[in-house]
Design an enzyme around this catalytic site. Structure first.
Site, mmCIF file in Angstrom:
data_model
loop_
_atom_site.group_PDB
_atom_site.id
_atom_site.type_symbol
_atom_site.label_atom_id
_atom_site.label_comp_id
_atom_site.label_asym_id
_atom_site.label_seq_id
_atom_site.Cartn_x
_atom_site.Cartn_y
_atom_site.Cartn_z
ATOM 1 N N PRO A 2 0.988 -1.415 -0.174
ATOM 2 C CG PRO A 2 -0.885 -1.685 1.435
ATOM 3 C CD PRO A 2 0.529 -2.239 1.246
ATOM 4 C CB ALA A 3 0.456 4.236 -2.014
ATOM 5 N N GLY A 5 2.196 4.037 4.437
ATOM 6 C CA GLY A 5 2.082 3.260 5.910
ATOM 7 C C GLY A 5 2.242 4.137 6.759
ATOM 8 C CG LEU A 6 0.404 4.671 11.530
ATOM 9 C CD1 LEU A 6 -0.161 5.990 11.355
ATOM 10 C CD2 LEU A 6 -0.409 3.916 12.786
ATOM 11 N N GLY A 7 3.698 4.847 10.504
ATOM 12 C CA GLY A 7 5.079 4.621 11.278
ATOM 13 C C GLY A 7 4.707 4.252 12.698
ATOM 14 C CG ASP A 35 7.953 0.762 9.043
ATOM 15 O OD1 ASP A 35 8.504 0.181 8.212
ATOM 16 O OD2 ASP A 35 8.531 1.447 10.164
ATOM 17 C CE1 TYR A 40 11.776 2.064 15.145
ATOM 18 C CE2 TYR A 40 9.735 1.347 14.055
ATOM 19 C CZ TYR A 40 10.865 1.830 13.907
ATOM 20 O OH TYR A 40 11.619 2.111 12.918
ATOM 21 C CE LYS A 68 11.779 -0.364 9.914
ATOM 22 N NZ LYS A 68 10.686 -0.127 10.806
HETATM 23 N N1 LIG Z 1 14.392 2.281 9.153
HETATM 24 C C1 LIG Z 1 14.605 3.192 10.105
HETATM 25 O O1 LIG Z 1 15.758 3.194 10.356
HETATM 26 C C2 LIG Z 1 13.737 4.288 10.529
HETATM 27 C C3 LIG Z 1 13.985 5.363 11.138
HETATM 28 C C4 LIG Z 1 13.300 6.308 11.594
HETATM 29 C C5 LIG Z 1 12.028 6.091 11.476
HETATM 30 N N2 LIG Z 1 11.583 5.026 10.789
HETATM 31 C C6 LIG Z 1 10.012 4.571 10.710
HETATM 32 O O2 LIG Z 1 9.323 5.977 9.878
HETATM 33 C C7 LIG Z 1 8.167 6.303 10.755
HETATM 34 C C8 LIG Z 1 8.065 7.696 10.543
HETATM 35 O O3 LIG Z 1 9.447 8.726 10.761
HETATM 36 P P1 LIG Z 1 9.180 9.576 12.199
HETATM 37 O O4 LIG Z 1 8.111 9.287 13.113
HETATM 38 O O5 LIG Z 1 10.511 9.835 12.692
HETATM 39 O O6 LIG Z 1 8.778 11.084 11.384
HETATM 40 P P2 LIG Z 1 7.594 11.728 10.579
HETATM 41 O O7 LIG Z 1 6.460 10.685 10.142
HETATM 42 O O8 LIG Z 1 8.312 12.611 9.393
HETATM 43 O O9 LIG Z 1 6.871 12.717 11.705
HETATM 44 C C9 LIG Z 1 6.062 12.330 12.607
HETATM 45 C C10 LIG Z 1 5.575 13.560 13.481
HETATM 46 O O10 LIG Z 1 5.099 14.304 12.634
HETATM 47 C C11 LIG Z 1 3.860 14.760 13.306
HETATM 48 N N3 LIG Z 1 2.676 14.590 12.298
HETATM 49 C C12 LIG Z 1 2.299 13.504 11.530
HETATM 50 N N4 LIG Z 1 1.083 13.850 10.791
HETATM 51 C C13 LIG Z 1 1.066 15.269 10.979
HETATM 52 C C14 LIG Z 1 0.197 16.239 10.224
HETATM 53 N N5 LIG Z 1 -0.703 15.739 9.110
HETATM 54 N N6 LIG Z 1 0.264 17.411 10.601
HETATM 55 C C15 LIG Z 1 1.100 18.019 11.478
HETATM 56 N N7 LIG Z 1 2.064 17.014 12.277
HETATM 57 C C16 LIG Z 1 2.033 15.785 11.997
HETATM 58 C C17 LIG Z 1 3.532 13.743 14.347
HETATM 59 O O11 LIG Z 1 2.871 13.940 15.557
HETATM 60 P P3 LIG Z 1 1.421 13.539 15.894
HETATM 61 O O12 LIG Z 1 1.468 12.100 16.460
HETATM 62 O O13 LIG Z 1 1.049 14.706 17.072
HETATM 63 O O14 LIG Z 1 0.422 13.530 14.784
HETATM 64 C C18 LIG Z 1 5.034 13.333 14.712
HETATM 65 O O15 LIG Z 1 5.415 14.013 15.575
HETATM 66 C C19 LIG Z 1 8.680 5.880 12.257
HETATM 67 O O16 LIG Z 1 7.498 5.886 13.257
HETATM 68 C C20 LIG Z 1 9.095 4.521 11.926
HETATM 69 O O17 LIG Z 1 8.223 3.428 11.695
HETATM 70 C C21 LIG Z 1 12.349 4.019 10.462
#
Ligand SMILES: NC(=O)c1ccc[n+]([C@@H]2O[C@H](COP(=O)([O-])OP(=O)(O)OC[C@H]3O[C@@H](n4cnc5c(N)ncnc54)[C@H](OP(=O)(O)O)[C@@H]3O)[C@@H](O)[C@H]2O)c1
Length: 317
Positions: A2-3, A5-7, A35, A40, A68
């Protein structure tokens, strides 16, 4: 896949139960891709949520669940055991995708400071990575995993893996947002049939303190993104998601706020950006890596750039 995903990484300040609640709510508004990762620390709670989603009528076959392998579990037997543990926690009998979370085998304490160095930290050693990869391939043969993939890889590392893998990586999960577009790696992945999955698609405004430096910039505050958002009547976050999907990567935005996670899904499905807007965003790349990975460094005097093979060759040991 799916295009969007929820982190599910709570960035050390959002509790496991809040993330699980978001998984339930997100599935209700239409998310089918989650994801996850053992590190986590919330797969058991997320698993209970997934179980209730499936019990509520969403067929397992409609869901795409990623997990992962953490860095201290690269040993051949550990890979199988870790995957089984994630399956048990997530209450599933197969994963759609299992990723090697980082190419460095390395233990460090959860939530440790960026200056922390692990005594057993090692550089990338391809022969060791291939041992891990053989176990990843075995997971596919055992039917525990449908696809295997990589995360936080570079072009030279992927080139070696593509030469030696019996089962090629289906995905490379990598940081991708308008201020960090990684054009060469993105193109390389696409040309080699590897789907780029983009983490931190909104520039991770909630990331832990340890992952912040004064040079970091915020794509959602970029005046060009803000202007495009005003034109479309949406939050700048929605513009980041539209750009990601239209460019061809799979964003995995995190949110526990129902209004935000709904808006992120809606952004992908409605009112696309124009070609001119896509061109304007392409010009915003600042090569601004937010997740630098300092804790993986294996020598005292190294800078984080060593992890990312900046000159096109794997940084020597
Ligand atoms: N493979 C890897 O090494 C790796 C590394 C980092 C991350 N990840 C994965 O990637 C996912 C996403 O990265 P991330 O969580 O670091 O950063 P992100 O998705 O870029 O940012 C999440 C933040 O943005 C806010 N947000 C979300 N939607 C919004 C909207 N529509 N308007 C305003 N604010 C919004 C959220 O707050 P609210 O909760 O208040 O909405 C949260 O604080 C992670 O959860 C994880 O699953 C993988």
């Amino acid at each position: 896949m799916p295009a969007v995903g929820l982190g599910t990484f709570g960035s050390d300040h959002v509790s496991a139960s809040q993330v699980a609640e978001a998984v339930r709510g997100a599935a209700e508004v239409g998310y089918r891709h989650f994801d996850c990762a053992s590190v986590y620390g919330n797969e058991a709670e997320v698993g209970a949520a997934l179980e209730s989603v499936i019990a509520g009528g969403v067929p397992r076959s409609e869901l795409w669940i990623t997990s992962k392998l953490w860095n201290d579990k690269h040993g051949e037997d550990d890979v199988i055991a870790s995957c089984r543990q994630s399956l048990k926690d997530l209450r599933l009998n197969y994963l759609d995708l299992y990723l090697v979370h980082w190419p460095f085998p390395n233990f460090h304490a959860k939530g440790c400071d960026v200056t922390s160095r692990s005594a057993d930290a090692k550089p990338y050693i391809h022969a060791s990575y291939m041992k891990t990869w053989r176990s990843m391939e075995k997971l596919v043969e055992m039917g525990l995993v449908r696809h295997v993939g990589t995360s936080n890889m570079t072009i030279p590392k992927l080139k070696l893996l593509l030469e030696d893998a019996r089962i090629k990586p289906a995905v490379n999960e990598m940081e991708l947002h308008p201020h960090f577009q990684q054009p060469e790696l993105f193109r390389f992945a696409q040309e080699n049939g590897i789907q780029p999955v983009g983490y931190c698609p909104l520039g991770s405004p909630g990331r832990p303190e340890r992952d912040r430096t004064p040079e970091d910039t915020a794509p959602t505050e970029d005046p060009v993104i803000v202007k495009i958002a005003e034109r479309h009547g949406v939050h700048p976050a929605a513009v980041c998601i539209k750009w990601a999907v239209q460019r061809g990567q799979t964003p995995i935005p995190f949110s526990v706020n129902p209004r935000n996670y709904f808006a992120n899904l809606q952004a992908a499905a409605t009112d696309p950006l124009s070609e001119e807007e896509m061109r304007q965003i392409a010009a915003l790349d600042r090569n601004c890596r937010l997740i630098k990975g300092q804790v993986f460094l294996w020598k005292e005097d190294q800078s984080w750039e060593a992890l990312w093979d900046m000159n096109g060759e794997i940084t020597p040991a």
